[in-house]
Design an enzyme around this catalytic site. Structure first.
Site, PDB file in Angstrom:
ATOM      1  CD  GLN A  74      -1.010 -12.237  56.344  1.00 11.24           C
ATOM      2  OE1 GLN A  74      -2.181 -12.215  56.066  1.00 11.24           O
ATOM      3  NE2 GLN A  74      -0.333 -13.361  56.282  1.00 11.24           N
TER       4      GLN A  74
ATOM      5  CG  ASP B  97      21.498  -0.981  63.587  1.00 15.31           C
ATOM      6  OD1 ASP B  97      20.689  -1.437  64.438  1.00 15.31           O
ATOM      7  OD2 ASP B  97      22.690  -1.309  63.550  1.00 15.31           O
TER       8      ASP B  97
ATOM      9  CG  ASN C 203       4.112  -7.265  63.529  1.00 16.80           C
ATOM     10  OD1 ASN C 203       4.747  -6.365  63.021  1.00 16.80           O
ATOM     11  ND2 ASN C 203       3.951  -8.447  62.934  1.00 16.80           N
ATOM     12  CG  PHE C 204       9.495  -5.753  66.807  1.00 17.64           C
ATOM     13  CD1 PHE C 204      10.049  -6.220  65.622  1.00 17.64           C
ATOM     14  CD2 PHE C 204       9.523  -4.395  67.062  1.00 17.64           C
ATOM     15  CE1 PHE C 204      10.614  -5.346  64.706  1.00 17.64           C
ATOM     16  CE2 PHE C 204      10.083  -3.517  66.154  1.00 17.64           C
ATOM     17  CZ  PHE C 204      10.628  -3.994  64.973  1.00 17.64           C
TER      18      PHE C 204
ATOM     19  CE  LYS D  12      11.120 -14.601  68.589  1.00 14.28           C
ATOM     20  NZ  LYS D  12      12.257 -14.514  67.696  1.00 14.28           N
ATOM     21  CB  VAL D  13       2.044 -16.167  67.895  1.00 14.59           C
ATOM     22  CG1 VAL D  13       0.764 -16.537  67.165  1.00 14.59           C
ATOM     23  CG2 VAL D  13       2.048 -16.806  69.281  1.00 14.59           C
ATOM     24  CE1 TYR D  14       6.398 -15.825  61.566  1.00 12.59           C
ATOM     25  CE2 TYR D  14       7.107 -17.486  63.144  1.00 12.59           C
ATOM     26  CZ  TYR D  14       7.395 -16.408  62.318  1.00 12.59           C
ATOM     27  OH  TYR D  14       8.674 -15.918  62.252  1.00 12.59           O
ATOM     28  CD  GLU D  15      -3.386 -16.729  59.780  1.00 12.32           C
ATOM     29  OE1 GLU D  15      -3.151 -15.547  59.533  1.00 12.32           O
ATOM     30  OE2 GLU D  15      -4.486 -17.114  60.226  1.00 12.32           O
TER      31      GLU D  15
ATOM     32  CG  ASP E  59      -0.499 -13.400  60.234  1.00 11.83           C
ATOM     33  OD1 ASP E  59      -0.217 -13.301  61.433  1.00 11.83           O
ATOM     34  OD2 ASP E  59       0.146 -14.101  59.439  1.00 11.83           O
TER      35      ASP E  59
ATOM     36  N   GLY F   1     -25.269 -20.564  61.115  1.00  8.84           N
ATOM     37  CA  GLY F   1     -26.359 -19.641  61.442  1.00  8.84           C
ATOM     38  C   GLY F   1     -27.675 -20.293  61.796  1.00  8.84           C
ATOM     39  N   GLY F   2     -27.722 -21.615  61.879  1.00  9.72           N
ATOM     40  CA  GLY F   2     -28.970 -22.259  62.283  1.00  9.72           C
ATOM     41  C   GLY F   2     -29.859 -22.635  61.108  1.00  9.72           C
TER      42      GLY F   2
END
Ligand code: COA
Length: 474
Positions: free
Chosen positions: A65, A121, A144-145, A184-187, A216, A295-296
């Site tokens: 994503q 490939d 984004n490997f 490795k990271v996801y959302e 993402d 926002g206060g």
């Protein structure tokens, strides 16, 4: 190499340089007066002279994503986005959360419109031959490997830069340099590590992730801005650069107000948090604020008519100070306008729970859309909770192209979110997403200029097709 000049000649040269500098100055200011060296304004009607990124070619090595959101935006702005996918498999999302058998999923189609697809490939020598040709002809490589994957393919920054010094190499990674850079990271990992989860949810409950894909899609947006800025800088410097967006950084950027509150905590309680009006002491870190406004301005989510059966019959109600009088009149509490317990924002702070309960008595007599109309007529800011069903059916969003119907050769028509950025001279039309490898031949021939014999050689090598399944034993 320039030769060393004798003293006299040096002085002469200096004077000449000064003179020519003046000339340059003059020229520069003359250019400025004529529009700063920019081309003459186009005589074509708005929206009919190409698009913002016409002429920009993107080597799109993205998947899932975060990266695809970025390259889809660039494609909507007119860039030629060539998505490189692994033969036979493609972007993993093609097959994820499938709703129609044997058709690309909505996950894929909604993130990859307006792109071309080529299968390569990258670990095959002939595949690398094609990739290197693409590197030479593209302006931006977006990937984004997992950390290190591009280098392992052989496409290090040094290699890419050598092949094409103008190439911009843009990457999404989970974390920036530091202890987690190899992860490795996801959302949701990014939402947790970027400060969103610890500050979302209710005080009494656990941290919560949000449905908005801020890790993402949020990072994809950040990356797109980095890319167009790098393209702009390249116009001046002639060279490419690396652009890196870490998902943790992107999420934190969107949680900026919570880092603001972290620092305010050192100077006393956060009075706009309902926890303050409830007399609950603050700890050392920013707490979860439920539906408080960041926002206060005291605000809360209130039930509307039908809430018993409709989970989305709610309105977000902001008690902005300048419209306090209008709120009192609407809810039938005109004396609160002058009552010292209610008349100032400060006096109201310890009574917010009671105030919102009273406003809710009123909102529960109206639908969320009625509250919206009545309140907006007197400038009270409110927001109806819209379900995805309501958004999908909302005519005004269809009209602006924010929700679009797109056609697809194997799945038929589906809804997608169009370009949320509207430009008067670069109008986005959302086209379908490509089938896996749909444009392989076209790209090899028309973009890369390979001869028919070369194309045959590359294809016969197996670099562009899925590995043949092992023959079953007889
Ligand atoms: N030909 C041959 N090999 C290919 C290929 C192609 N066309 N395209 C990808 N590959 C290979 C890569 O070279 C890599 O091989 P290697 O590990 O042997 O070097 C392999 O496919 C897997 O790539 P990877 O990125 O590790 O995929 P993954 O499915 O294991 O991980 C993520 C997925 C998203 C977790 C990971 O890519 C990641 O952390 N990305 C950065 C953060 C990010 O964008 N996350 C959000 C995603 S929405």
């Amino acid at each position: 190499m320039a030769q060393k000049k004798p003293k006299q000649a040096k002085a002469k040269a200096k004077a000449a340089t000064k003179k020519s500098a003046r000339k340059v100055m003059k020229l520069k200011s003359a250019k400025k007066a004529n529009g700063n060296g920019l081309p003459k304004a186009s005589a074509k009607p708005y929206g009919q002279d190409g698009k913002a990124l016409t002429g920009v070619r993107i080597l799109d090595f993205t998947h899932v994503q975060s990266g695809p959101t970025c390259t889809q935006l660039l494609a909507w702005f007119g860039a030629d986005v060539i998505k490189v996918e692994r033969p036979g498999v493609g972007d993993i999302t093609r097959g994820q959360l499938r709703d129609v058998p044997n058709a690309d999923s909505l996950y894929f189609t909604m993130l990859n419109s307006n792109k071309r697809s080529i299968t390569i490939d990258s670990k095959h020598p002939q595949g690398m031959r094609v990739l290197e040709a693409l590197v030479k002809t593209c302006d931006v490589l977006v990937e984004n490997f997992a950390p290190g994957a591009l280098d392992r393919m052989g496409l290090t920054w040094e290699r890419v830069h050598k092949l094409n010094p103008r190439m911009i190499v843009a990457s999404v990674k989970g974390f920036g340099p530091g202890p987690y850079e190899d992860c490795k990271v996801y959302e949701n990992v990014a939402q947790c590590a970027g400060g969103a989860a610890s500050t979302t949810g209710f005080r009494e409950g656990p941290p919560l992730v949000t449905g908005a894909q801020i890790g993402d899609s949020g990072t994809g947006l950040h990356l797109a801005l980095g890319i167009v800025s790098a393209l702009y800088q390249r116009n001046r410097t002639g060279r490419g650069q690396k652009v890196l967006c870490a998902m943790q950084d992107g999420v934190l950027n969107l949680c900026r107000v919570k880092l603001r509150d972290q620092q305010r905590l050192a100077h006393g309680p956060l009075t706009e948090y309902s926890q303050y009006s409830e007399g609950v002491p603050f700890g050392k870190a920013v707490p979860r604020a439920g539906n408080d406004s960041g926002g206060g301005q005291p605000a809360w989510l209130l039930k509307c008519k039908g809430w018993e059966s409709d989970p989305d019959a709610y309105i977000y109600f902001i008690t902005q100070a300048p419209v306090w009088g209008a709120i009192c009149d609407l809810i039938g509490e005109p004396t609160w306008k002058t009552d010292p317990d209610y008349t100032t924002p400060k006096a109201r702070l310890p009574r917010l729970k009671k105030i919102f309960a009273r406003i809710e008595d009123w909102t529960m007599t109206k639908t969320k859309f009625e509250v919206m109309d009545i309140c907006n007529a007197v400038d009270i800011p409110v927001g109806p909770i819209l379900s995805m069903k309501e958004i999908a059916e909302e005519p005004s969003l269809r009209k602006t192209g924010t929700v679009v119907e797109v056609d697809h050769p194997t799945r038929g028509k589906y809804l997608s979110v169009g370009n949320p950025i509207k430009m008067s001279d670069s109008i986005s039309e959302v086209k379908g997403s490509p089938l896996l490898g749909e444009h392989t031949d076209e790209v090899l021939k028309d973009v890369l200029g390979f001869k028919a014999s070369e194309i045959a050689e590359i294809k016969n090598s197996g670099a562009l097709s899925a590995p043949k399944k092992e023959e079953k034993a007889a």
